[in-house]
Design an enzyme around this catalytic site. Structure first.
Site, PDB file in Angstrom:
ATOM      1  N   GLU A   1       4.407  70.777  20.516  1.00 16.08           N
ATOM      2  CA  GLU A   1       5.829  71.082  20.334  1.00 16.08           C
ATOM      3  C   GLU A   1       6.638  69.946  20.941  1.00 16.08           C
ATOM      4  O   GLU A   1       6.708  69.808  22.170  1.00 16.08           O
ATOM      5  CB  GLU A   1       6.164  72.414  21.012  1.00 16.08           C
ATOM      6  CG  GLU A   1       7.630  72.691  21.264  1.00 16.08           C
ATOM      7  CD  GLU A   1       8.481  72.667  20.007  1.00 16.08           C
ATOM      8  OE1 GLU A   1       9.421  71.849  19.951  1.00 16.08           O
ATOM      9  OE2 GLU A   1       8.225  73.473  19.087  1.00 16.08           O
TER      10      GLU A   1
ATOM     11  N   GLU B   1      -4.939  64.097  17.072  1.00 17.31           N
ATOM     12  CA  GLU B   1      -5.006  63.658  15.684  1.00 17.31           C
ATOM     13  C   GLU B   1      -3.633  63.171  15.224  1.00 17.31           C
ATOM     14  O   GLU B   1      -2.603  63.725  15.617  1.00 17.31           O
ATOM     15  CB  GLU B   1      -5.487  64.791  14.773  1.00 17.31           C
ATOM     16  CG  GLU B   1      -6.949  65.145  15.001  1.00 17.31           C
ATOM     17  CD  GLU B   1      -7.501  66.127  13.976  1.00 17.31           C
ATOM     18  OE1 GLU B   1      -8.662  65.936  13.564  1.00 17.31           O
ATOM     19  OE2 GLU B   1      -6.778  67.074  13.598  1.00 17.31           O
TER      20      GLU B   1
ATOM     21  N   CYS C   1       2.614  60.994  10.747  1.00 14.83           N
ATOM     22  CA  CYS C   1       2.783  62.268  11.441  1.00 14.83           C
ATOM     23  C   CYS C   1       2.148  62.120  12.822  1.00 14.83           C
ATOM     24  O   CYS C   1       0.935  61.916  12.932  1.00 14.83           O
ATOM     25  CB  CYS C   1       2.121  63.387  10.644  1.00 14.83           C
ATOM     26  SG  CYS C   1       2.245  65.020  11.416  1.00 14.83           S
TER      27      CYS C   1
ATOM     28  N   CYS D   1      -1.557  78.428  13.188  1.00 13.65           N
ATOM     29  CA  CYS D   1      -1.624  76.987  13.441  1.00 13.65           C
ATOM     30  C   CYS D   1      -2.867  76.643  14.250  1.00 13.65           C
ATOM     31  O   CYS D   1      -3.108  77.211  15.319  1.00 13.65           O
ATOM     32  CB  CYS D   1      -0.376  76.545  14.199  1.00 13.65           C
ATOM     33  SG  CYS D   1      -0.389  74.798  14.671  1.00 13.65           S
TER      34      CYS D   1
ATOM     35  N   CYS E   1       1.476  79.717  17.862  1.00 18.01           N
ATOM     36  CA  CYS E   1       1.698  80.223  16.506  1.00 18.01           C
ATOM     37  C   CYS E   1       0.344  80.609  15.897  1.00 18.01           C
ATOM     38  O   CYS E   1      -0.601  79.823  15.904  1.00 18.01           O
ATOM     39  CB  CYS E   1       2.383  79.175  15.648  1.00 18.01           C
ATOM     40  SG  CYS E   1       3.990  78.668  16.307  1.00 18.01           S
TER      41      CYS E   1
ATOM     42  N   CYS F   1      -1.191  72.952  22.221  1.00 14.15           N
ATOM     43  CA  CYS F   1       0.191  73.427  22.152  1.00 14.15           C
ATOM     44  C   CYS F   1       0.284  74.765  22.867  1.00 14.15           C
ATOM     45  O   CYS F   1      -0.619  75.602  22.772  1.00 14.15           O
ATOM     46  CB  CYS F   1       0.630  73.581  20.689  1.00 14.15           C
ATOM     47  SG  CYS F   1       2.361  74.069  20.492  1.00 14.15           S
TER      48      CYS F   1
END
Length: 345
Positions: A164, A92, A105, A119, A116, A112
């Site tokens: 990341e 996305e 963005c 997230c 986290c 990832c």
């Protein structure tokens, strides 16, 4: 001589490497500038006919990402794009409108590995890195849509999408090198922000990189215990090591580090934690961005009460730390900070 990463896409090549690829195959380097410009912007180029065989032989046909869906936010200025990669994976990207400017963005990974807890991308787990060409292709697509629909040029990039960026350092730097090249999309390095959850080796490498991109570090906890409960990699790179890397970055680059703090109701939004954060950042050249938690399906945390946000910010400001409460964009379509994700088939 083969300077091309076969299958990765020619648009991932820097200008000089593209010239070297042409030269190695006996093709005039006079084609470099128009070819590079076409690869980076997607704008029509009449010269391509003679090069079509060469492009095909190099496996470097443009990495056009296939839009699967496009979702507009009720705020009227945010659009989220679900994009299919050549291997069927999906990512996305988001286009956000602010007064006088638009920002893209971009994602750097499918999923990832940082994990986290709040997230949505971290909840997916890690699938693979994006190539430089796939990162460039996002910028090219969003820039074309922005120019088509608003008559505006894309001038701001945040590497805050899925993944990341510093875990995929080489591809991210290669892509940004092309995105900021004056012969391509020509986005100034000062208008590029790279977000990290605290990848210390990547921060130290970025400090020594020639381009002056902005660095944003996601903190969310001012002690190892508090931060480790939200960001698992804190166990690998604890706060003392992370803060030292940030200081080294500021000293080398002579520029401010942006600190992101997601405020989670009852978890890290107390006045005591604000004081601990102020002490942790004492003497550092930083700006703190406070981000009220955006909801995700995999985390049952809640938004902070507004009074807690105001009190938290006041403590930072009284300690001499500049701070901003982040504008919330695209929350209704899961396009906000920490909300990007794709479903696993």
């Amino acid at each position: 001589m083969n300077v091309v990463d076969e299958g990765a896409g020619l648009e991932g090549l820097a200008f000089d490497d593209l010239a070297a690829a042409l030269r190695a195959d006996g093709v005039s380097t006079a084609h470099t500038l128009p070819l590079f410009r076409w690869l980076q912007t997607g704008k029509p180029a009449e010269f391509l006919g003679p090069l079509e065989r060469w492009i095909a032989a190099r496996g470097g046909v443009k990495t056009d990402l296939e839009p699967v869906s496009e979702t507009g936010s009720a705020d009227g200025t945010t659009r989220k794009f679900l994009l299919a990669l050549p291997d069927g994976q999906q990512i996305e990207s988001v286009l956000m409108g602010f007064p006088g400017r638009f920002t893209a963005c971009l994602s750097t990974q499918v999923g990832c590995a940082m994990g986290c807890v709040f997230c949505a991308t971290g909840q997916m787990g890690f699938r693979r890195h994006l190539s430089a060409a796939e990162i460039v292709a996002q910028a090219r697509l969003v820039a074309a849509i922005l120019e088509r629909d608003h008559g505006e040029k894309l001038r701001n990039i945040v590497m805050m999408g899925m993944g990341e960026p510093l875990h995929n350092f080489d591809a991210t730097m290669a892509a940004l090198g092309n995105i900021t090249d004056t012969r391509g999309l020509n986005i100034g390095a000062a208008r590029v922000a790279i977000s990290t959850v605290g990848h210390v080796p990547g921060i130290l490498k970025l400090a020594r990189h020639p381009k002056r991109y902005s660095l944003a570090v996601s903190l969310h906890g001012a002690t190892d215990e508090e931060r480790g409960a939200l960001i698992p990699i804190n166990k690998r790179w604890p706060l003392a090591e992370l803060m030292e890397a940030c200081r080294e970055y500021s000293a080398i680059k002579r520029q401010r580090v942006f600190i992101a703090w997601t405020l989670i109701g009852g978890v890290n939004d107390s006045t005591e934690q604000a004081h601990r954060l102020a002490e942790l950042l004492r003497g550092m050249d930083v700006h703190v961005n406070l981000i009220p938690l955006n909801p995700t399906e995999g985390y049952d945390g809640r938004e902070p009460e507004w009074g807690n946000v105001v009190a938290f910010q006041r403590i930072l400001q009284d300690a001499g730390l500049p701070s901003t409460v982040r504008q919330r964009r695209g929350i209704d379509v899961d396009a906000g900070c920490g909300q990007l994700a794709t479903r696993r088939d």
